[in-house]
Design a protein around this motif. Structure first.
Motif, PDB file in Angstrom:
ATOM      1  N   TYR A  25     -10.963  94.258 138.712  1.00  0.00           N
ATOM      2  CA  TYR A  25      -9.700  94.957 138.479  1.00  0.00           C
ATOM      3  C   TYR A  25      -9.918  96.011 137.403  1.00  0.00           C
ATOM      4  O   TYR A  25     -10.812  95.880 136.564  1.00  0.00           O
ATOM      5  N   TRP A  26      -9.071  97.029 137.419  1.00  0.00           N
ATOM      6  CA  TRP A  26      -9.001  97.908 136.261  1.00  0.00           C
ATOM      7  C   TRP A  26      -8.171  97.185 135.216  1.00  0.00           C
ATOM      8  O   TRP A  26      -7.190  96.514 135.541  1.00  0.00           O
ATOM      9  N   ALA A  27      -8.544  97.306 133.973  1.00  0.00           N
ATOM     10  CA  ALA A  27      -7.775  96.741 132.859  1.00  0.00           C
ATOM     11  C   ALA A  27      -7.613  97.841 131.812  1.00  0.00           C
ATOM     12  O   ALA A  27      -8.537  98.628 131.574  1.00  0.00           O
ATOM     13  N   ARG A  28      -6.452  97.911 131.212  1.00  0.00           N
ATOM     14  CA  ARG A  28      -6.224  98.870 130.123  1.00  0.00           C
ATOM     15  C   ARG A  28      -5.387  98.190 129.055  1.00  0.00           C
ATOM     16  O   ARG A  28      -4.655  97.243 129.312  1.00  0.00           O
ATOM     17  N   GLY A  29      -5.526  98.692 127.856  1.00  0.00           N
ATOM     18  CA  GLY A  29      -4.812  98.111 126.727  1.00  0.00           C
ATOM     19  C   GLY A  29      -5.802  97.566 125.721  1.00  0.00           C
ATOM     20  O   GLY A  29      -6.916  98.085 125.593  1.00  0.00           O
ATOM     21  N   TRP A  30      -5.384  96.512 125.027  1.00  0.00           N
ATOM     22  CA  TRP A  30      -6.159  95.941 123.939  1.00  0.00           C
ATOM     23  C   TRP A  30      -6.654  97.073 123.044  1.00  0.00           C
ATOM     24  O   TRP A  30      -5.876  97.915 122.642  1.00  0.00           O
ATOM     25  N   ASN A  31      -7.932  97.101 122.741  1.00  0.00           N
ATOM     26  CA  ASN A  31      -8.438  98.165 121.878  1.00  0.00           C
ATOM     27  C   ASN A  31      -9.265  99.186 122.658  1.00  0.00           C
ATOM     28  O   ASN A  31     -10.012  99.954 122.073  1.00  0.00           O
ATOM     29  N   PHE A  32      -9.124  99.200 123.997  1.00  0.00           N
ATOM     30  CA  PHE A  32      -9.862 100.152 124.820  1.00  0.00           C
ATOM     31  C   PHE A  32      -9.119 101.484 124.858  1.00  0.00           C
ATOM     32  O   PHE A  32      -7.899 101.513 125.008  1.00  0.00           O
ATOM     33  N   ASN A  33      -9.848 102.593 124.761  1.00  0.00           N
ATOM     34  CA  ASN A  33      -9.205 103.909 124.785  1.00  0.00           C
ATOM     35  C   ASN A  33      -9.113 104.474 126.196  1.00  0.00           C
ATOM     36  O   ASN A  33      -8.659 105.591 126.382  1.00  0.00           O
ATOM     37  N   ARG A  34      -9.562 103.703 127.181  1.00  0.00           N
ATOM     38  CA  ARG A  34      -9.480 104.111 128.588  1.00  0.00           C
ATOM     39  C   ARG A  34      -9.540 102.852 129.445  1.00  0.00           C
ATOM     40  O   ARG A  34      -9.935 101.790 128.962  1.00  0.00           O
ATOM     41  N   PRO A  83      -0.901  95.418 124.853  1.00  0.00           N
ATOM     42  CA  PRO A  83      -1.114  94.326 125.806  1.00  0.00           C
ATOM     43  C   PRO A  83      -2.061  94.776 126.919  1.00  0.00           C
ATOM     44  O   PRO A  83      -2.102  95.943 127.280  1.00  0.00           O
ATOM     45  N   LEU A  84      -2.813  93.848 127.454  1.00  0.00           N
ATOM     46  CA  LEU A  84      -3.724  94.147 128.554  1.00  0.00           C
ATOM     47  C   LEU A  84      -2.919  94.244 129.842  1.00  0.00           C
ATOM     48  O   LEU A  84      -2.098  93.380 130.139  1.00  0.00           O
ATOM     49  N   GLU A  85      -3.139  95.329 130.590  1.00  0.00           N
ATOM     50  CA  GLU A  85      -2.502  95.516 131.888  1.00  0.00           C
ATOM     51  C   GLU A  85      -3.591  95.543 132.955  1.00  0.00           C
ATOM     52  O   GLU A  85      -4.731  95.898 132.682  1.00  0.00           O
ATOM     53  N   TRP A  86      -3.213  95.182 134.182  1.00  0.00           N
ATOM     54  CA  TRP A  86      -4.157  95.008 135.286  1.00  0.00           C
ATOM     55  C   TRP A  86      -3.746  95.869 136.468  1.00  0.00           C
ATOM     56  O   TRP A  86      -2.568  96.016 136.753  1.00  0.00           O
ATOM     57  N   ALA A  87      -4.736  96.383 137.215  1.00  0.00           N
ATOM     58  CA  ALA A  87      -4.494  97.113 138.458  1.00  0.00           C
ATOM     59  C   ALA A  87      -5.632  96.796 139.424  1.00  0.00           C
ATOM     60  O   ALA A  87      -6.795  96.812 139.042  1.00  0.00           O
ATOM     61  N   GLY A  88      -5.297  96.554 140.652  1.00  0.00           N
ATOM     62  CA  GLY A  88      -6.330  96.269 141.641  1.00  0.00           C
ATOM     63  C   GLY A  88      -5.901  95.197 142.593  1.00  0.00           C
ATOM     64  O   GLY A  88      -4.724  94.916 142.706  1.00  0.00           O
ATOM     65  N   PRO A  89      -6.872  94.602 143.284  1.00  0.00           N
ATOM     66  CA  PRO A  89      -8.315  94.629 143.058  1.00  0.00           C
ATOM     67  C   PRO A  89      -8.947  95.942 143.480  1.00  0.00           C
ATOM     68  O   PRO A  89      -8.357  96.724 144.221  1.00  0.00           O
TER      69      PRO A  89
END
Length: 96
Positions: A25-34, A83-89
Motif C-alpha cells: 500500500y501507499w502510506a503517508r503521514g507520520w514523519n515521512f515527507n512523501r 496520522p498514517l493514511e493508507w491507499a491501495g493495494p
C-alpha cells in the motif's frame, strides 16, 4: 502517482486475504515527507487461533506489528506526527 483514495485505517484482514496474503500500500503521514510503500501480510496467532494483519514494513523500515497496535490506531501516541493514511493495494514493487 495514480489517484488513490486515502483512508485513516490500515488494510483489513479481508483485503489482505483477497490480495493473496501479502499486499503493498501507499502510506503517508507520520514523519515521512512523501508517500512511502508499506507491506502488510496475514499472520496467524496459535492460542487462541486467529488470523490478523501485520504491518511488515513502512518506508523500507521493518515494523512487524499488528494493524491493531496503538501505533496505527491511537493518533495521539505520536505527538507532532501526522496520522498514517493508507491507499491501495498497489502492485508489488520490483526490487533493485
Amino acid at each position: 502517482m495514480p489517484s488513490f483514495v486515502w483512508r485513516p485505517k490500515p488494510p483489513t484482514l479481508e483485503e489482505v486475504v483477497a490480495a493473496g496474503g501479502v499486499a503493498h500500500y501507499w502510506a503517508r503521514g507520520w514523519n515521512f515527507n512523501r508517500p512511502v510503500i508499506a507491506e502488510v501480510s496475514v499472520s496467524t496467532r496459535v492460542d487462541p487461533l486467529e488470523n490478523f494483519v501485520t504491518v511488515v514494513s513502512v518506508g523500507g523500515k521493518e515494523v512487524l506489528e499488528p494493524t491493531t497496535s496503538p501505533r496505527f490506531t491511537n493518533h495521539e501516541m505520536l505527538p507532532g506526527w501526522a496520522p498514517l493514511e493508507w491507499a491501495g493495494p498497489i502492485p508489488t514493487p520490483e526490487s533493485n
